[in-house]
Write an enzyme that holds these catalytic residues in place. Sequence first.
Site, mmCIF file in Angstrom:
data_model
loop_
_atom_site.group_PDB
_atom_site.id
_atom_site.type_symbol
_atom_site.label_atom_id
_atom_site.label_comp_id
_atom_site.label_asym_id
_atom_site.label_seq_id
_atom_site.Cartn_x
_atom_site.Cartn_y
_atom_site.Cartn_z
ATOM 1 N N HIS A 263 0.795 -1.223 0.000
ATOM 2 C CA HIS A 263 0.000 0.000 0.000
ATOM 3 C C HIS A 263 0.829 1.275 0.000
ATOM 4 O O HIS A 263 0.244 2.358 0.121
ATOM 5 C CB HIS A 263 -0.910 0.027 1.226
ATOM 6 C CG HIS A 263 -2.112 -0.847 1.118
ATOM 7 N ND1 HIS A 263 -3.240 -0.489 0.438
ATOM 8 C CD2 HIS A 263 -2.350 -2.091 1.599
ATOM 9 C CE1 HIS A 263 -4.143 -1.456 0.510
ATOM 10 N NE2 HIS A 263 -3.627 -2.446 1.210
ATOM 11 N N LYS B 272 -8.539 13.947 4.663
ATOM 12 C CA LYS B 272 -7.681 12.760 4.703
ATOM 13 C C LYS B 272 -6.645 12.951 5.801
ATOM 14 O O LYS B 272 -6.528 14.039 6.373
ATOM 15 C CB LYS B 272 -7.004 12.519 3.356
ATOM 16 C CG LYS B 272 -6.235 13.708 2.802
ATOM 17 C CD LYS B 272 -5.721 13.423 1.386
ATOM 18 C CE LYS B 272 -6.855 13.421 0.385
ATOM 19 N NZ LYS B 272 -6.808 12.319 -0.550
ATOM 20 N N ARG B 273 -5.930 11.888 6.085
ATOM 21 C CA ARG B 273 -4.858 11.964 7.081
ATOM 22 C C ARG B 273 -3.908 13.116 6.755
ATOM 23 O O ARG B 273 -3.573 13.347 5.595
ATOM 24 C CB ARG B 273 -4.104 10.622 7.066
ATOM 25 C CG ARG B 273 -2.912 10.529 7.972
ATOM 26 C CD ARG B 273 -2.455 9.072 8.055
ATOM 27 N NE ARG B 273 -2.194 8.489 6.749
ATOM 28 C CZ ARG B 273 -0.983 8.441 6.171
ATOM 29 N NH1 ARG B 273 0.069 8.956 6.785
ATOM 30 N NH2 ARG B 273 -0.821 7.857 4.997
ATOM 31 N N LYS C 71 0.569 14.452 1.254
ATOM 32 C CA LYS C 71 -0.821 14.688 0.840
ATOM 33 C C LYS C 71 -1.079 16.171 0.606
ATOM 34 O O LYS C 71 -2.082 16.556 0.016
ATOM 35 C CB LYS C 71 -1.789 14.115 1.875
ATOM 36 C CG LYS C 71 -1.718 12.574 1.943
ATOM 37 C CD LYS C 71 -2.659 12.013 2.979
ATOM 38 C CE LYS C 71 -2.552 10.498 3.096
ATOM 39 N NZ LYS C 71 -3.120 9.785 1.928
ATOM 40 N N THR D 168 -8.731 6.371 -1.891
ATOM 41 C CA THR D 168 -10.098 5.902 -2.090
ATOM 42 C C THR D 168 -11.104 7.033 -1.859
ATOM 43 O O THR D 168 -12.209 6.980 -2.396
ATOM 44 C CB THR D 168 -10.438 4.721 -1.159
ATOM 45 O OG1 THR D 168 -10.109 5.056 0.196
ATOM 46 C CG2 THR D 168 -9.703 3.468 -1.572
ATOM 47 N N LYS E 83 -14.811 8.094 -3.824
ATOM 48 C CA LYS E 83 -16.080 8.419 -3.159
ATOM 49 C C LYS E 83 -16.600 9.777 -3.610
ATOM 50 O O LYS E 83 -17.802 9.955 -3.854
ATOM 51 C CB LYS E 83 -15.886 8.387 -1.642
ATOM 52 C CG LYS E 83 -15.502 7.020 -1.100
ATOM 53 C CD LYS E 83 -14.910 7.106 0.300
ATOM 54 C CE LYS E 83 -14.216 5.804 0.687
ATOM 55 N NZ LYS E 83 -13.375 5.932 1.881
#
Length: 848
Positions: free
Chosen positions: A392, A583-584, A589, A691, A695
């Site tokens: 991952h 998100k985290r 990110k 993911t 969504k």
Amino acid sequence: MATTRSKETKDAAARTSRASKPAPGIEPAPADLLVQYGCGPIQFSGTSDALYERHLLFDSARDPAAAGPRERFEAVARSVRDVLSQRWVRTELTYEREHPKRVYYLSMEFLIGRSLANNVTNLLLDPIARRIVAEKRLDWLGLLEPEPDAGLGNGGLGRLAACFLDSMATMQLPAMGYGLRYEYGMFRQTIEDGWQREQPDNWLRRPDPWEVARPEECVEVPLNCSFELRAGALQPIPGRPSTLIGVPFDRPIVGYGGKTINTLRLWAAAARDYFDFAQFSHGDFVGALAESLAAESLTRVLYPDDSTTMGQGLRFVQEYFLVACALADLVRRFRRGNADWNALPDQVAIQLNDTHPAMAVPELMRILLDEAHLPWDQAWDLTRRTLAYTNHTLLPEALEKWPLDWFGVLLPRLLEIILEINRRFLEDVRARFPADQGRIERVSLVEEGSAQKIRMANLAIVGSHSTNGVAAIHSELLRQTTVRDLAELFPERFSNKTNGVTPRRWLRLANPWLSAAITEAIGDGWVTDLAELRRLAPLAQDGGVRDAFRQAKRDAKVRFADWVRSTTGQAVDPDTIFDCQVKRIHEYKRQLLNALRIVVLYDRLRANPRLDIVPRTFFFAGKAAPAYHLAKIIIKLLNGLARTIDGDPAVAGRLRVVFLPDYSVTLAERLIPASDVSNQISTAGYEASGTSNMKFMMNGALTLGTRDGATIEMAAEAGEEHFFLFGLTAEQVAGSRGWYSPWWHYEHEPETRAALDLVFSNHFSPKDAGAFEPIREALLTHGDYYMHLADLRAYLEASERLGALYADREGWARKAILNVAASGKFSSDRTIGEYATGIWKAKPCIVT
């Protein structure tokens, strides 16, 4: 104009009220449903002997009229569990009778969220739930609210595992999930003066109505050390063996339609029935319970603080405990119907969700060598053909490496097996590449250095028959960069399985407004075959469909704005663009890049208050790991932006920043349907898949993002002209490492410089002077490793194009519908179908 808006608001409120009830869908007669689930003549509610009424009275032994929201939730949940229980038992009996090949999914996380509404939806009990809500005059949303999100996961890894379980049950695959029953989740996030604060997430404080304890199926897990209490801390005592007890707790995983109900088995750690009465009698009350405290602490918390050696050690033992319990359990089940060990790969498929369960390789070898007494070659062949591994991450620091000495102290037999695997493996590598010592060092399971470490990713790859990535670009980078030497040794083992999400939870349940519009347009076949959404594409030209889509989005935005106001006291305008990044919190990110975009927009409005700009509300949510200092500073900056912009009349009504604390599955279910824009802006080459991007797309948000992870495949499905892509590619990021300088952007881009100077001037942290100095160090002093400044201008330009389109209502709706229509590939049903045929060789087993 005010009158018109008032009427629109009232209409939206009425639609919101209707949508707050269980969603309509496929509606068999309630009596037929109860027969399907084997409930016989028992009613769900309506009489004193019905399930709901009996649970409400007898579980709490109190007058039902005095029952509070929690008691009513538990009564409904236990009633739903009663309905599914016989089908749940029948599912397992069918597997025992038919002996299909079973899939076992091992994961340290299962971010399942709340279960009541999801189980009602998948069991098709919506009409029964609606009837109860009407008859009992219950508030459906109020009934759901007392259920906590299960504290069994943190981010995308755990949410993916939950989606996979849903798909396996819906596709009637004989499967079981294995995880740990954490008493506390990662943490409950609060915000104080802009800073993240971590509070205990005691999600099991009240009894969980879904879980069933199975103490008769406990397993023993031996360790080569024990623990004692010294100066208030538990300390290991090497060489004094002890035994942990794994106690299983089962949760039902309901496939859509209720045909198959699989199991998620979670393990809690306990000690043997041990109590040192002598110690207790002499006044050492805590010491008398040291063994129990040590055991029970093992599954106390999800993700202990890994900034300390003690925290890392606890995580190490957690991972072995999961593996040992799961393998003991599944081998026990296999042996009940098979006397021949050679049948193991034909009857069992074990999927390792990342490196956390990689100890399954030596543990399965130990079982086959020491308990089954098989010769090495046979045991190794069976182990490899049974195990498969999903990678991952491309981040080197996320590829686990455990100190070799820890294996020696705690798990000496596993260390012996690992070293023997490595010896034989390196002999083969030397035979193929006799002059390539560098390759031998890179592929070795043991990393040399001042302290030897076991490379868990290498162990998982060498000890399994399959290694897959989770998006096309990720799988390619994995093969070409991260584990290139191993991919060259075993090219046939590597494949891609792009992630997906379950449309049952993330569209049908989370977004009843859009679900109804889609079903009205193309029917409800999309719920179990998301490829059906392709039929929406030509309807994007239909004005009536666009109207229905816009109305569904506005209903979701009004509902979300109401929730924000009721829970945070903040008023957000549903007529603004809802521009979201949830998100985290992590540097790669790039929430920091988004923050800089907002600073630039804010600076433009300060300089020119009459600037024509589409009003936007920027939503952020996400947790920072407790020891990740820079991530916490980014949260502080986002909250500083929110406070400063909110207090500046020059930008009132045009820019708004909202940080939503304690991000969870439930919060995502509220926010994603209401979102107009999905920010997927990771540094290209660093996001494995993502993911949340899927969504958002499925719910009609347009993507503003980099060419990274699964976003590349999403854009290919919809057409890049329907995405707002920007920034460096993965190849450009890698190719510019040697010469990239953030100072060039600081010196040559006036808006970049002005934004950074404003951040560093304490404008957004007036009470915390110097709070953002670490951001200066990360972006300028230390070279901006994740290339925020390299992509900032392109990000702003893409953001402007997006804003211009939003002013075109018809054009925006057309693009959004085309995005929904192209999201069918990203169902977890498709992903699981690929795992089942390409890796597991597993087939559906019809429950009878």
